[in-house]
Design a protein around this motif. Structure first.
Motif, PDB file in Angstrom:
ATOM      1  N   HIS A 132     -42.006  68.241 -20.425  1.00  0.00           N
ATOM      2  CA  HIS A 132     -41.659  67.956 -21.817  1.00  0.00           C
ATOM      3  C   HIS A 132     -40.453  67.030 -21.846  1.00  0.00           C
ATOM      4  CE1 HIS A 132     -41.851  68.829 -26.112  1.00  0.00           C
ATOM      5  NE2 HIS A 132     -40.545  69.052 -26.138  1.00  0.00           N
ATOM      6  N   CYS A 133     -40.474  66.074 -22.733  1.00  0.00           N
ATOM      7  CA  CYS A 133     -39.424  65.071 -22.883  1.00  0.00           C
ATOM      8  C   CYS A 133     -39.359  64.192 -21.628  1.00  0.00           C
ATOM      9  CB  CYS A 133     -38.077  65.718 -23.205  1.00  0.00           C
ATOM     10  SG  CYS A 133     -36.892  64.561 -23.960  1.00  0.00           S
ATOM     11  N   ASP A 165     -46.205  65.957 -22.271  1.00  0.00           N
ATOM     12  CA  ASP A 165     -46.067  66.105 -23.722  1.00  0.00           C
ATOM     13  C   ASP A 165     -45.498  64.824 -24.306  1.00  0.00           C
ATOM     14  OD1 ASP A 165     -47.040  68.635 -24.108  1.00  0.00           O
ATOM     15  OD2 ASP A 165     -45.097  69.596 -24.371  1.00  0.00           O
ATOM     16  N   THR A 167     -43.796  64.520 -26.955  1.00  0.00           N
ATOM     17  CA  THR A 167     -42.445  64.900 -27.368  1.00  0.00           C
ATOM     18  C   THR A 167     -42.058  64.287 -28.720  1.00  0.00           C
ATOM     19  OG1 THR A 167     -41.864  64.906 -25.002  1.00  0.00           O
ATOM     20  CG2 THR A 167     -40.085  65.298 -26.583  1.00  0.00           C
ATOM     21  N   THR A 192     -50.608  65.382 -27.092  1.00  0.00           N
ATOM     22  CA  THR A 192     -49.736  65.719 -28.208  1.00  0.00           C
ATOM     23  C   THR A 192     -49.107  67.076 -27.941  1.00  0.00           C
ATOM     24  OG1 THR A 192     -51.513  66.777 -29.447  1.00  0.00           O
ATOM     25  CG2 THR A 192     -51.168  64.423 -29.834  1.00  0.00           C
ATOM     26  N   ASP A 193     -47.930  67.270 -28.471  1.00  0.00           N
ATOM     27  CA  ASP A 193     -47.230  68.536 -28.240  1.00  0.00           C
ATOM     28  C   ASP A 193     -48.075  69.736 -28.663  1.00  0.00           C
ATOM     29  OD1 ASP A 193     -45.262  66.785 -27.544  1.00  0.00           O
ATOM     30  OD2 ASP A 193     -43.857  67.364 -29.124  1.00  0.00           O
ATOM     31  N   ASN A 194     -48.800  69.595 -29.781  1.00  0.00           N
ATOM     32  CA  ASN A 194     -49.558  70.746 -30.285  1.00  0.00           C
ATOM     33  C   ASN A 194     -50.877  70.959 -29.551  1.00  0.00           C
ATOM     34  OD1 ASN A 194     -50.844  68.536 -31.338  1.00  0.00           O
ATOM     35  ND2 ASN A 194     -50.635  69.138 -33.493  1.00  0.00           N
ATOM     36  N   GLY A 226     -39.178  71.884 -28.784  1.00  0.00           N
ATOM     37  CA  GLY A 226     -40.537  72.017 -28.279  1.00  0.00           C
ATOM     38  C   GLY A 226     -40.596  72.731 -26.948  1.00  0.00           C
ATOM     39  N   SER A 227     -39.440  72.904 -26.312  1.00  0.00           N
ATOM     40  CA  SER A 227     -39.396  73.601 -25.025  1.00  0.00           C
ATOM     41  C   SER A 227     -39.635  75.101 -25.195  1.00  0.00           C
ATOM     42  CB  SER A 227     -38.044  73.370 -24.341  1.00  0.00           C
ATOM     43  OG  SER A 227     -37.824  71.998 -24.089  1.00  0.00           O
TER      44      SER A 227
END
Length: 336
Positions: A132-133, A165, A167, A192-194, A226-227
């Motif tokens: 992530h990120c 992700d 992010t 996508t994050d979701n 989001g983490s």
């Protein structure tokens, strides 16, 4: 995609670059903060004033204040001893260069420790890692934190897939991590994050690797927003959730997650696509995706409690299970 060098000729320009996220990522913020103090000293500006501005540019990442304070301490010590501003400026620069070098060394050691941990947790090999990120060379003096571990796995032929992700809302994963993965020839897929939950449900994630902007004394981890949802998903699906960060990210003066100040950013970053990037490049505003006047909730970070963290990987080794006592012991051993 292309890399563009941003030249900051004074501390105020660096403060602006940090605030706009042109300079970002916890380790790099520490390095930049130290160099910013040295720059102010070399240019003959008010060094304590510049240090205060730099330290306040972003509140959550503790590395920024660590870097600023190291260079400022070196500057003030030399100035008190010799009374020579030029010598004090050189001392600040030497401190910044030392921090830069130490971060590069820490990156390599974290990669080695993280790779060994993956081998213990996932003995089968062929790791599918979700990140992530952005935690690679673009945020570090070396090859990064969490990304450096994934890169080490790739070089050993043990990385089957890097799930990236995107992010939201500033797309550091899509813009930066995907770029770094492609540049290194890694097998990666952007999502996508979701969409992360469906990956877990399908059994497609073997481990989650993230960085950190501040780790509290109890092991609570502040990282890009989001983490925390990923940590919850990982726990539900019995997937290791691993944080990779240098010791400079551990803040023993912050007792727990509730004491971490979470930066709240402008709403337009959510209501407009690529808004911040357009401002930085001088291209104007972003593309509106919500009605004019829409209010937006836009925390830059969230906090994951220690009980959801499988392990914290630092240059000095691995803390698992994550407890305040184990973190304190590691920090004491490193400084003692």
């Amino acid at each position: 995609m292309e890399e563009v060098e941003l030249v900051c000729t004074d501390a105020s320009a660096l403060v602006e670059a940090i605030g706009s996220l042109a300079v970002r990522g916890a380790p790099l913020l520490g390095i930049a903060g130290a160099y910013g103090v040295a720059l102010a000293a070399a240019r003959g500006f008010d060094v304590p004033e510049a240090a205060q501005a730099l330290e306040g540019a972003r509140p959550t990442a503790v590395n920024l204040s660590v870097g600023v304070r190291r260079a400022l301490a070196a500057y003030e010590a030399e100035l008190a001893g010799s009374g020579e501003p030029a010598a004090a400026a050189e001392a600040a620069l030497a401190a910044a260069r030392a921090l830069h070098r130490q971060d590069a060394e820490a990156s390599a050691r974290m990669a080695a420790h993280g790779l060994a941990l993956l081998g213990e947790l996932l003995p089968g090999g062929g790791h599918r890692i979700l990140t992530h990120c952005n935690t690679g060379a673009l945020v570090s003096g070396g090859e990064g934190t969490a990304f450096a571990v994934a890169l080490a796995a790739h070089r050993e032929g043990r990385l089957r897939r890097l799930w990236v992700d995107e992010t939201r809302p500033l797309l550091q994963g899509a813009r930066l991590t995907a770029y770094e993965a492609a540049r290194n020839g890694m097998a990666y897929t952007l999502l996508t994050d979701n969409a992360a939950g469906s990956l877990f449900a399908a059994g497609e994630v073997d481990a989650v690797l993230i960085g950190a902007d501040r780790i509290a004394a109890d092991g609570s981890v502040a990282n890009k927003v989001g983490s925390y949802p990923l940590a919850v998903l990982a726990r539900h699906h019995q997937v290791p959730f691993i944080v990779v960060a240098p010791l400079t990210t551990i803040d023993m003066a912050t007792p727990d997650g509730a004491a971490i100040e979470v930066e709240q950013r402008a709403g337009f970053e959510v209501t407009e696509v690529m808004a911040l990037q357009a401002q930085v490049t001088g291209a104007g505003g972003g593309i509106p995706v919500a009605p004019l006047g829409t209010q937006a909730y836009n925390p830059a970070f969230d906090v994951t409690p220690p009980e959801l963290v499988t392990a914290i990987v630092t240059e000095e080794g691995v803390v698992s299970p994550v407890t305040g006592e184990a973190l304190a012991e590691m920090c004491a051993a490193a400084t003692g």
